[in-house]
Write an enzyme that holds these catalytic residues in place. Structure first.
Site, short mmCIF file in Angstrom:
data_model
loop_
_atom_site.label_atom_id
_atom_site.label_comp_id
_atom_site.label_asym_id
_atom_site.label_seq_id
_atom_site.Cartn_x
_atom_site.Cartn_y
_atom_site.Cartn_z
N HIS A 67 -8.94 -1.71 -8.54
CA HIS A 67 -8.98 -0.69 -7.80
C HIS A 67 -8.12 0.29 -8.04
O HIS A 67 -8.16 1.64 -8.25
CB HIS A 67 -8.43 -1.06 -5.99
CG HIS A 67 -8.36 -0.09 -5.23
ND1 HIS A 67 -9.39 0.68 -5.00
CD2 HIS A 67 -7.24 0.22 -4.69
CE1 HIS A 67 -8.94 1.53 -3.99
NE2 HIS A 67 -7.55 1.62 -3.72
N ASP B 42 0.87 -1.13 -0.08
CA ASP B 42 -0.07 -0.09 0.12
C ASP B 42 0.89 1.10 0.05
O ASP B 42 1.82 1.55 0.74
CB ASP B 42 -0.78 0.09 1.36
CG ASP B 42 -2.07 1.01 1.28
OD1 ASP B 42 -2.36 1.48 0.02
OD2 ASP B 42 -2.51 1.34 2.14
C1 HEM Z 1 -9.53 -1.05 2.38
C2 HEM Z 1 -9.49 -0.09 1.55
C3 HEM Z 1 -8.36 0.07 0.64
C4 HEM Z 1 -7.27 -0.80 0.25
C5 HEM Z 1 -7.17 -2.11 1.04
C6 HEM Z 1 -6.47 -0.14 -0.75
C7 HEM Z 1 -5.36 -1.01 -1.19
C8 HEM Z 1 -4.71 -0.10 -2.44
C9 HEM Z 1 -3.56 -0.81 -2.85
C10 HEM Z 1 -2.91 -2.28 -2.68
C11 HEM Z 1 -3.11 0.01 -3.89
C12 HEM Z 1 -2.05 -0.19 -5.03
C13 HEM Z 1 -0.39 0.35 -4.59
C14 HEM Z 1 -0.65 1.83 -3.97
O1 HEM Z 1 -0.17 2.43 -5.04
O2 HEM Z 1 -0.78 2.01 -3.02
C15 HEM Z 1 -3.76 1.31 -3.80
C16 HEM Z 1 -3.88 2.33 -4.61
C17 HEM Z 1 -4.48 3.45 -4.40
N1 HEM Z 1 -5.51 3.57 -3.54
FE1 HEM Z 1 -6.23 2.15 -2.50
N2 HEM Z 1 -7.04 1.30 -1.16
C18 HEM Z 1 -8.31 1.19 -0.33
C19 HEM Z 1 -9.13 2.27 -0.21
C20 HEM Z 1 -8.85 3.49 -0.65
C21 HEM Z 1 -9.94 4.42 -1.11
C22 HEM Z 1 -11.11 4.58 -0.20
C23 HEM Z 1 -9.48 5.42 -1.68
C24 HEM Z 1 -9.67 6.78 -2.04
C25 HEM Z 1 -11.00 7.29 -2.05
C26 HEM Z 1 -7.96 4.85 -2.39
C27 HEM Z 1 -7.14 5.49 -3.13
C28 HEM Z 1 -6.14 4.84 -3.91
C29 HEM Z 1 -5.29 5.64 -4.82
C30 HEM Z 1 -5.33 7.15 -5.19
C31 HEM Z 1 -4.14 4.58 -5.27
C32 HEM Z 1 -3.12 4.81 -6.36
C33 HEM Z 1 -3.58 4.90 -7.60
C34 HEM Z 1 -2.71 5.20 -8.88
O3 HEM Z 1 -2.50 6.44 -8.97
O4 HEM Z 1 -2.26 4.32 -9.31
N3 HEM Z 1 -7.94 3.48 -1.93
N4 HEM Z 1 -4.90 1.11 -3.01
#
Ligand code: HEM
Length: 293
Positions: A204, A133
């Protein structure tokens, strides 16, 4: 000069605790805030003030509001109290426990401690699903411009806005999926964290790709896994110079833009959400002067 609370820009610590307070005795709020200024360094203890508190002070923080009602099938997000949010960052659970007791004692009866969530770093920065993450978090100056209000805003420069959401994982659903199905939910491979070109639109990272929004929607995520008994999930924490980027991402996750719902909902659900304003520091203390305007 005003500077951001340093804990916002630093990497996530090994141990943490989130405290959330409700309003206690209204006649003592200003005294409570005075205590807060004495006790908070912005690095090990990061603080956000919510709309309910700002309104109780008859003040206005432009850009601060309540967490939006999100309506999507199967989603029931409660608004957590939006009064006072404290993120205790540290290395030792014992020290964090004692620090949170000191804070709760000092802030009562102006503020009443409502919720405590213990959090931690897992496997060098993974969500409990096993996925890394924070990979696409902006860094350096880009992190600062995503997360911190710039000097063009004379009143709020150096401060930040934070969206917090507690997500509860359904580990049975997660483990019932094959690794390939799990990879398709996230859009990155568990094995090597590589982004998958052929990931479905519901993945996601496709839903939230920060450059894909107009204007671009960058946030600084400082989320940490939380656990209580055998339950756990992610305390999602995103700092922004405004709430625009978080809201744009969340809208797309719930399918409000194109009807496609983020596949992450297959194994996790948000339980509560709240918004806060994180004041800047001036001479090492929280600068609360915007509340006096
Ligand atoms: C349990 C809830 C969530 C989990 C397990 C989760 C997990 C992850 C993972 C594994 C990644 C890929 C690695 C990274 O770039 O960090 C990611 C990317 C991302 N997540 Fe989440 N996330 C969650 C909730 C959210 C929420 C609620 C938002 C925003 C409203 C969000 C926004 C983002 C963004 C902006 C990225 C990067 C996207 C990019 O530009 O490539 N995430 N998340």
């Amino acid at each position: 000069m005003n500077i951001p609370q340093p804990g916002i820009l630093l990497p996530v610590p090994n141990q943490a605790r989130y405290l959330s307070f409700s309003l206690g005795d209204p006649s003592l709020i200003r005294q409570g805030l005075h205590m807060l200024r004495e006790l908070v360094d912005g690095e090990y203890t990061v603080v956000g003030l919510g709309q309910t508190l700002v309104s109780a002070l008859d003040a206005t923080i432009p850009g601060l509001k309540s967490f939006p009602m999100i309506t999507a099938p199967g989603l029931a997000i409660e608004n957590a109290p939006e009064v006072l949010w404290i993120w205790l960052r540290g290395e030792e659970r014992g020290e964090i426990l004692l620090r949170s007791q000191r804070l709760a004692r000092a802030l009562a009866p102006a503020f009443q401690l409502k919720e405590i969530w213990d959090a931690f770093k897992y496997a060098e920065g993974r969500d409990l699903s096993g996925y890394e993450d924070g990979t696409e978090n902006p860094t350096g100056d880009e992190a600062t411009s995503a997360a911190i209000v710039g000097t063009g805003n004379q009143t709020l420069a150096g401060s930040s806005f934070v969206a917090t959401q507690r997500w509860l994982h359904n580990f049975d659903s997660l483990t019932s999926m094959s690794e390939n199905e799990q990879d398709n939910c996230i859009g990155r491979r568990l094995a090597d964290n590589e982004e998958m070109d052929d990931a479905p639109e519901s993945a996601h990272v496709k839903r939230t790709a920060q450059e894909s929004f107009t204007p671009e929607a960058f946030v600084l995520r400082r989320s940490m896994p939380w656990a209580e008994g055998n339950n756990g999930g992610l305390m999602f924490v995103a700092f922004g110079a405004t709430f625009y980027a978080f809201e744009a991402q969340l809208q797309r996750m719930v399918g409000a833009d194109d009807g496609i719902v983020d596949a992450i909902f297959k194994f996790t659900q948000p339980v509560s959400g709240a918004y806060f304003w994180c004041p800047a520091l001036k001479n090492g203390k929280l600068d609360l002067t915007p509340l006096a305007r």
